[in-house]
Design an enzyme around this catalytic site. Structure first.
Site, PDB file in Angstrom:
ATOM      1  N   ALA A 188      15.191   4.794   2.910  1.00 19.34           N
ATOM      2  CA  ALA A 188      15.390   3.810   4.560  1.00 19.34           C
ATOM      3  C   ALA A 188      17.130   4.147   4.056  1.00 19.34           C
ATOM      4  O   ALA A 188      17.894   3.684   5.208  1.00 19.34           O
ATOM      5  CB  ALA A 188      14.692   2.660   5.210  1.00 19.34           C
ATOM      6  N   GLY A 189      17.382   2.903   3.508  1.00 18.87           N
ATOM      7  CA  GLY A 189      18.231   1.738   3.092  1.00 18.87           C
ATOM      8  C   GLY A 189      19.633   3.293   2.778  1.00 18.87           C
ATOM      9  O   GLY A 189      20.851   3.326   3.376  1.00 18.87           O
ATOM     10  N   SER A 236      -2.124   9.217  -6.269  1.00 18.98           N
ATOM     11  CA  SER A 236      -1.787   9.521  -5.400  1.00 18.98           C
ATOM     12  C   SER A 236      -3.102   9.846  -4.545  1.00 18.98           C
ATOM     13  O   SER A 236      -4.382  10.162  -4.788  1.00 18.98           O
ATOM     14  CB  SER A 236      -1.031  11.068  -5.064  1.00 18.98           C
ATOM     15  OG  SER A 236      -0.534  11.583  -3.756  1.00 18.98           O
ATOM     16  N   HIS A 295      -4.201  -0.254  -2.774  1.00 19.38           N
ATOM     17  CA  HIS A 295      -4.015   0.889  -2.390  1.00 19.38           C
ATOM     18  C   HIS A 295      -5.787   1.373  -3.055  1.00 19.38           C
ATOM     19  O   HIS A 295      -5.895   0.978  -4.139  1.00 19.38           O
ATOM     20  CB  HIS A 295      -3.621   1.711  -2.841  1.00 19.38           C
ATOM     21  CG  HIS A 295      -3.362   3.291  -2.366  1.00 19.38           C
ATOM     22  ND1 HIS A 295      -3.731   4.576  -3.562  1.00 19.38           N
ATOM     23  CD2 HIS A 295      -1.966   4.110  -1.993  1.00 19.38           C
ATOM     24  CE1 HIS A 295      -3.432   5.381  -3.258  1.00 19.38           C
ATOM     25  NE2 HIS A 295      -2.235   5.452  -2.404  1.00 19.38           N
ATOM     26  N   ARG A 300      -7.196   3.886   3.967  1.00 15.29           N
ATOM     27  CA  ARG A 300      -7.397   3.155   2.648  1.00 15.29           C
ATOM     28  C   ARG A 300      -7.434   1.680   2.473  1.00 15.29           C
ATOM     29  O   ARG A 300      -8.096   1.312   1.382  1.00 15.29           O
ATOM     30  CB  ARG A 300      -5.603   2.820   2.189  1.00 15.29           C
ATOM     31  CG  ARG A 300      -5.348   4.151   1.498  1.00 15.29           C
ATOM     32  CD  ARG A 300      -3.357   3.368   1.752  1.00 15.29           C
ATOM     33  NE  ARG A 300      -2.994   4.592   1.125  1.00 15.29           N
ATOM     34  CZ  ARG A 300      -1.243   5.347   1.141  1.00 15.29           C
ATOM     35  NH1 ARG A 300      -0.741   4.485   0.930  1.00 15.29           N
ATOM     36  NH2 ARG A 300      -0.659   6.487   0.285  1.00 15.29           N
TER      37      ARG A 300
END
Length: 667
Positions: free
Chosen positions: A45-46, A285, A267, A338
């Site tokens: 994002a940044g 994952s 998760h 999840r």
């Protein structure tokens, strides 16, 4: 209590974003070079925001506490990134991605933001391909897709098990180009320790140089926070150990409302903890749930035999295995969201069916997928009457091509070969859906202060669907913030350079130095980690996968007492004027303790169950989360009042005009 204005544009949802972009203010290119923007955090994002804003002509100062933007925790995302491009021709669309995301978030997200996210998702893939991100491709050369939890289509683009790393390198390359041009001033190993407000507007930050210890003032016309989530409040999480809430919390204490802090994602696919000495947990994952089947033994005598080493998982007959997700949720099976998968695993383990020594593990088994892929490969290769051994070998090669680095990582950590024996997994804290409250423009309740990616609350409601974190981070950074920030900055073209000699900067710097001095001069008897671990246990026991009124009240009282003890008895060695990792940790843990109180308060005030927030008192007859839409269809936005347990609640009502509000079902 006030009603928050989210500034959602009028009109049909399909036209909101386009019309909004057409009507908001923009900054003349010749004026952008006179405007400064600070970006804190250089993950997806940044980093995307910094690169985009600099490309547009703004002067950007980018800050990260790591030694390079390439170390941002976005690098750890493994499984993929969602986008509604319908490459698989399986019925995907912008609307379906929008629907799945709102439903997956248990109807606690803002419709307009989620639709915009789905709308720009396809652009993200094109942007990243142009940057050279090596997405997986199918036999015909098109980008490949796989499926993730909570959906019935394949829309997740991926780069093996390294998607976050490859996307971050793409954003970093875009940043590097602007650094080379002098449009981004990159300040590595700097940590934001306060937000500076001048006349009510965000005008800069106070940062500490983590190498020299120097406290620095930095000014700008706007400040963007892309600082990630706060999962490390639980101590053990899948987050990098440096991930923290400090930048967001400092903004909160200066007037930015904190929204839905109790919405924490657990998760389901993590390597179980092995002891109290651990400092973090490792994520496997969610993509593994495409081919791995989750199960526990049906009989407790088999569970005991496995725990004692008298029976191996591979020796258990098929009829003696409980594929509980396939049993309970036949429509979605192992690819339920999840929060649903995590609670189901906890329920089985609490009932005594956990398969490791601690009783906190279930199996993730690839045997069926290996044989299925092996049979298919043998047929394709024209191998007739292939032996079971050959089929297994062929299947393992297919699995290796899809998940090889993940399997390798699992074996390195556990010393078990997941090709030969099932993985063991258990839920762990992973992502935080809550964060700084932002309006449709991603501006916080402080004018000129923006929040992007996981640092804000806006797109995931009470539960994030897998592969949507990367999507939101890049959407905010590349395709939302660069448009919306201009609406604010258009009024700043005559402001001129912001002086760091203003009284507000001097006072903020003094407060930061005083806090550092207090920590170093405390001379207590307990380490920072001692307090962090105790906080984590309180949070996990009472504000974890299941919450109830008694436990939450207990947590609030215990965290308050812990906060008081921390400031009396913490010991921070070293000095302020130099490298001091313990000092860094101390400031972060102090903020986590205050945040923990607010999270428990938020969870206590929301007496419904929704997504990752599960109240024992609010469940269906089948044990599923039971929402209370009549009383809780709103965003909880908390205002700092000086005491986290006495924060003031503000509400943003959630309206559902394009999706029917109903109880989730994945059966």
């Amino acid at each position: 209590m006030s009603i928050l204005d989210s500034k959602i544009p009028e009109g049909p949802i399909k036209e909101k974003w386009t019309n909004h972009k057409n009507n908001i203010n923009v900054v003349n290119p010749a004026n952008k070079r006179h405007i400064d923007v600070i970006v804190v955090g250089t993950g997806l994002a940044g980093g995307a925001a910094a690169a985009s804003l600099a490309e547009m002509g703004y002067n950007v100062k980018a800050f990260c506490f790591q030694d390079s933007p390439r170390r941002a925790h976005s690098i750890a995302a493994q499984g993929g990134i969602n986008a509604a491009k319908n490459y698989q021709n399986d019925g995907d669309s912008t609307y379906r991605l929008f629907y799945d995301t709102v439903k997956g978030g248990d109807y606690r997200a803002r419709e307009a933001n989620v639709y915009r996210l789905a709308e720009v998702s396809a652009n993200i893939i094109d942007q990243c391909v142009a940057q050279g991100v090596p997405f997986a491709r199918d036999y015909g050369g098109l980008l490949d897709n796989r499926s993730f939890g909570g959906v019935l289509v394949s829309r997740t683009f991926y780069a093996k098990g390294q998607t976050g790393q490859q996307l971050l390198l793409g954003a970093y390359s875009a940043m590097s180009r602007q650094i080379g041009k002098g449009k981004i001033e990159m300040l590595n190993r700097h940590e934001m320790l306060d937000l500076v407000l001048v006349d009510g507007k965000a005008r800069g930050i106070i940062a500490r140089n983590l190498i020299t210890g120097e406290i620095e003032r930095h000014s700008a016309h706007a400040v963007v926070l892309g600082t990630g989530g706060y999962g490390n409040v639980f101590f053990l999480s899948t987050n990098a150990m440096g991930s923290n809430v400090t930048a967001a919390w400092k903004a909160h204490k200066k007037g930015a409302y904190f929204a839905n802090p109790c919405f924490t994602q657990i998760h389901p696919t993590c390597i179980p903890r092995s002891g109290d000495y651990q400092s973090k947990l490792t994520l496997m994952s969610e993509s593994l749930r495409n081919d791995g089947r989750i199960w526990v033994p049906k009989k407790k005598e088999d569970v005991i035999a496995i725990r004692e080493g008298r029976l191996r998982a591979v020796d258990l007959k098929e009829e003696d295995r409980d594929y509980y997700l396939e049993r309970r949720y036949p429509a979605f099976g192992n690819l339920v969201p999840r929060d649903v998968a995590s609670r189901a695993a906890k329920e089985r383990c609490d009932a005594g069916f956990g398969v490791n020594e601690t009783g906190e593990a279930v199996y993730l088994d690839f045997a069926a997928a290996i044989m299925r892929y092996g049979t298919e490969k043998a047929t394709v290769d024209g191998i007739h009457n292939a032996s079971e051994t050959m089929i297994r070998e062929l299947g393992e090669k297919v699995i290796e091509a899809k998940y090889g680095n993940l399997f390798q990582m699992y074996e390195k950590i556990t010393d078990d070969d997941p090709y030969k024996t099932p993985m063991m997994i258990y839920p762990a804290v992973h992502y935080t859906m809550g964060g700084i409250w932002v309006d449709y423009n991603l501006m916080t309740t402080i004018p000129g202060c923006y929040a992007a990616g996981e640092a804000n609350f806006s797109d995931h409601g009470a539960n994030r669907l897998g592969a949507s974190a990367l999507m939101q981070g890049l959407a905010d950074g590349y395709f939302v913030l660069p448009y919306t920030i201009g609406d604010y900055l258009a009024n700043e073209i005559r402001t001129g350079k912001i002086s760091t000699d203003l009284p507000e900067f001097i006072e903020a710097e003094r407060a930061v130095k005083d806090r550092i001095s207090t920590l170093l001069e405390n001379k207590g008897s307990k380490t920072v980690d001692h307090f962090h671990k105790r906080l984590g246990k309180i949070m996990w026991d009472n504000v974890g996968m299941a919450r109830n009124e008694e436990g939450l009240k207990k947590a609030i009282a215990e965290i308050k007492a812990l906060r008081e003890e921390f400031w009396k008895d913490v010991f921070v060695p070293g000095k302020a004027n130099g490298l001091n990792p313990e000092l860094e940790k101390a400031g972060r843990v102090a903020d986590f303790i205050e945040l923990g109180e607010l999270m428990a308060l938020d969870a206590l005030s929301r007496s419904e169950s929704c997504g990752g927030h599960f109240r024992d008192e609010s469940r269906t007859d089948e044990g599923e989360a039971l929402r209370d839409d009549e009383n809780f269809a709103f965003v909880s936005a908390w205002e700092w009042t000086g005491d986290p347990s006495k924060a003031a609640l503000h509400k943003e009502a959630l309206e559902f005009n394009d999706i029917e509000l109903k109880q989730r079902s994945y059966k």
